[in-house]
Write a protein that holds these residues in place. Structure first.
Motif, PDB file in Angstrom:
ATOM      1  N   PHE A 164      59.563  54.789  45.324  1.00  0.00           N
ATOM      2  CA  PHE A 164      59.369  53.468  44.759  1.00  0.00           C
ATOM      3  C   PHE A 164      57.923  52.999  44.958  1.00  0.00           C
ATOM      4  O   PHE A 164      57.342  52.357  44.080  1.00  0.00           O
ATOM      5  N   VAL A 165      57.345  53.330  46.098  1.00  0.00           N
ATOM      6  CA  VAL A 165      55.959  52.925  46.391  1.00  0.00           C
ATOM      7  C   VAL A 165      55.007  53.606  45.405  1.00  0.00           C
ATOM      8  O   VAL A 165      54.092  52.971  44.862  1.00  0.00           O
ATOM      9  N   TRP A 166      55.210  54.903  45.145  1.00  0.00           N
ATOM     10  CA  TRP A 166      54.352  55.619  44.196  1.00  0.00           C
ATOM     11  C   TRP A 166      54.516  55.065  42.784  1.00  0.00           C
ATOM     12  O   TRP A 166      53.536  54.934  42.049  1.00  0.00           O
ATOM     13  N   LEU A 167      55.744  54.749  42.414  1.00  0.00           N
ATOM     14  CA  LEU A 167      55.987  54.162  41.091  1.00  0.00           C
ATOM     15  C   LEU A 167      55.301  52.801  40.977  1.00  0.00           C
ATOM     16  O   LEU A 167      54.667  52.501  39.963  1.00  0.00           O
ATOM     17  N   LEU A 168      55.398  52.001  42.021  1.00  0.00           N
ATOM     18  CA  LEU A 168      54.762  50.687  42.025  1.00  0.00           C
ATOM     19  C   LEU A 168      53.239  50.815  41.931  1.00  0.00           C
ATOM     20  O   LEU A 168      52.586  50.079  41.186  1.00  0.00           O
ATOM     21  N   LEU A 169      52.663  51.754  42.671  1.00  0.00           N
ATOM     22  CA  LEU A 169      51.216  51.984  42.608  1.00  0.00           C
ATOM     23  C   LEU A 169      50.791  52.460  41.218  1.00  0.00           C
ATOM     24  O   LEU A 169      49.741  52.044  40.700  1.00  0.00           O
ATOM     25  N   ALA A 170      51.587  53.318  40.599  1.00  0.00           N
ATOM     26  CA  ALA A 170      51.257  53.801  39.248  1.00  0.00           C
ATOM     27  C   ALA A 170      51.299  52.660  38.236  1.00  0.00           C
ATOM     28  O   ALA A 170      50.419  52.551  37.371  1.00  0.00           O
ATOM     29  N   VAL A 171      52.299  51.810  38.339  1.00  0.00           N
ATOM     30  CA  VAL A 171      52.416  50.670  37.420  1.00  0.00           C
ATOM     31  C   VAL A 171      51.247  49.708  37.626  1.00  0.00           C
ATOM     32  O   VAL A 171      50.662  49.203  36.653  1.00  0.00           O
ATOM     33  N   MET A 172      50.882  49.466  38.871  1.00  0.00           N
ATOM     34  CA  MET A 172      49.758  48.578  39.152  1.00  0.00           C
ATOM     35  C   MET A 172      48.436  49.170  38.643  1.00  0.00           C
ATOM     36  O   MET A 172      47.603  48.446  38.103  1.00  0.00           O
ATOM     37  N   ALA A 173      48.249  50.478  38.788  1.00  0.00           N
ATOM     38  CA  ALA A 173      47.033  51.121  38.281  1.00  0.00           C
ATOM     39  C   ALA A 173      46.971  51.044  36.771  1.00  0.00           C
ATOM     40  O   ALA A 173      45.904  50.791  36.192  1.00  0.00           O
ATOM     41  N   PHE A 174      48.096  51.248  36.096  1.00  0.00           N
ATOM     42  CA  PHE A 174      48.143  51.141  34.641  1.00  0.00           C
ATOM     43  C   PHE A 174      47.822  49.713  34.193  1.00  0.00           C
ATOM     44  O   PHE A 174      47.045  49.514  33.248  1.00  0.00           O
ATOM     45  N   ALA A 175      48.391  48.722  34.868  1.00  0.00           N
ATOM     46  CA  ALA A 175      48.133  47.322  34.512  1.00  0.00           C
ATOM     47  C   ALA A 175      46.669  46.968  34.729  1.00  0.00           C
ATOM     48  O   ALA A 175      46.054  46.283  33.900  1.00  0.00           O
ATOM     49  N   TYR A 176      46.087  47.451  35.820  1.00  0.00           N
ATOM     50  CA  TYR A 176      44.672  47.186  36.096  1.00  0.00           C
ATOM     51  C   TYR A 176      43.781  47.822  35.023  1.00  0.00           C
ATOM     52  O   TYR A 176      42.849  47.187  34.534  1.00  0.00           O
ATOM     53  N   ALA A 177      44.069  49.071  34.651  1.00  0.00           N
ATOM     54  CA  ALA A 177      43.282  49.747  33.616  1.00  0.00           C
ATOM     55  C   ALA A 177      43.403  49.017  32.282  1.00  0.00           C
ATOM     56  O   ALA A 177      42.425  48.873  31.548  1.00  0.00           O
ATOM     57  N   PHE A 178      44.602  48.539  31.952  1.00  0.00           N
ATOM     58  CA  PHE A 178      44.809  47.806  30.702  1.00  0.00           C
ATOM     59  C   PHE A 178      43.998  46.510  30.700  1.00  0.00           C
ATOM     60  O   PHE A 178      43.310  46.199  29.714  1.00  0.00           O
ATOM     61  N   LEU A 179      44.051  45.761  31.786  1.00  0.00           N
ATOM     62  CA  LEU A 179      43.315  44.500  31.850  1.00  0.00           C
ATOM     63  C   LEU A 179      41.808  44.728  31.848  1.00  0.00           C
ATOM     64  O   LEU A 179      41.059  43.956  31.241  1.00  0.00           O
ATOM     65  N   LEU A 180      41.357  45.792  32.499  1.00  0.00           N
ATOM     66  CA  LEU A 180      39.935  46.108  32.491  1.00  0.00           C
ATOM     67  C   LEU A 180      39.458  46.474  31.083  1.00  0.00           C
ATOM     68  O   LEU A 180      38.369  46.070  30.659  1.00  0.00           O
ATOM     69  N   GLN A 181      40.286  47.209  30.336  1.00  0.00           N
ATOM     70  CA  GLN A 181      39.932  47.569  28.964  1.00  0.00           C
ATOM     71  C   GLN A 181      39.881  46.333  28.070  1.00  0.00           C
ATOM     72  O   GLN A 181      39.005  46.200  27.215  1.00  0.00           O
ATOM     73  N   ARG A 182      40.792  45.398  28.258  1.00  0.00           N
ATOM     74  CA  ARG A 182      40.779  44.149  27.491  1.00  0.00           C
ATOM     75  C   ARG A 182      39.506  43.351  27.793  1.00  0.00           C
ATOM     76  O   ARG A 182      38.891  42.793  26.897  1.00  0.00           O
ATOM     77  N   LYS A 183      39.117  43.295  29.062  1.00  0.00           N
ATOM     78  CA  LYS A 183      37.888  42.580  29.434  1.00  0.00           C
ATOM     79  C   LYS A 183      36.687  43.256  28.787  1.00  0.00           C
ATOM     80  O   LYS A 183      35.784  42.574  28.278  1.00  0.00           O
ATOM     81  N   GLN A 184      36.662  44.587  28.773  1.00  0.00           N
ATOM     82  CA  GLN A 184      35.555  45.306  28.149  1.00  0.00           C
ATOM     83  C   GLN A 184      35.515  45.027  26.646  1.00  0.00           C
ATOM     84  O   GLN A 184      34.432  44.872  26.076  1.00  0.00           O
ATOM     85  N   ASP A 185      36.666  44.942  25.997  1.00  0.00           N
ATOM     86  CA  ASP A 185      36.705  44.618  24.570  1.00  0.00           C
ATOM     87  C   ASP A 185      36.123  43.232  24.303  1.00  0.00           C
ATOM     88  O   ASP A 185      35.385  43.023  23.338  1.00  0.00           O
ATOM     89  N   GLU A 186      36.452  42.267  25.165  1.00  0.00           N
ATOM     90  CA  GLU A 186      35.918  40.916  25.000  1.00  0.00           C
ATOM     91  C   GLU A 186      34.403  40.887  25.196  1.00  0.00           C
ATOM     92  O   GLU A 186      33.685  40.225  24.442  1.00  0.00           O
TER      93      GLU A 186
END
Length: 98
Positions: free
Chosen positions: A3-25
């Protein structure tokens, strides 16, 4: 423990998505400023892709954006904006009518 690894993977994916959105802006804001400096009409900006390349003897991750603009209000041209993270690298314009 799984569960910890799954949670870390989901958090990393969310961070990468938000960083890409900021870069687009940032890219769109920068493209608007660069078009204004060149006295061009900004039309749109879209992410074209990513590239891993060498610059100044270091490998870097680049993001390419296609920037559509008009110089006379009738024709449409497409330039290329390159960013590394949130940093501006280059803005290349094709030959266009003034």
């Amino acid at each position: 423990m799984d569960f910890v690894w799954l949670l870390l993977a989901v958090m990393a994916f969310a961070y990468a998505f938000l960083l890409q959105r900021k870069q687009d802006e940032v890219a769109e804001k920068l493209a608007r400023q660069l078009c204004k400096q060149q006295q061009l009409q900004f039309l749109e900006c879209a992410r074209d892709g990513h590239q891993f390349a060498r610059l100044d003897h270091r490998f870097r991750w680049f993001t390419r954006y296609k920037v559509d603009f008009s110089s006379d209000g009738e024709s449409r041209y497409q330039g290329e904006l390159r960013l590394s993270g949130l940093r501006y690298l280059s803005f290349q314009l094709p030959p266009h009518r003034i």
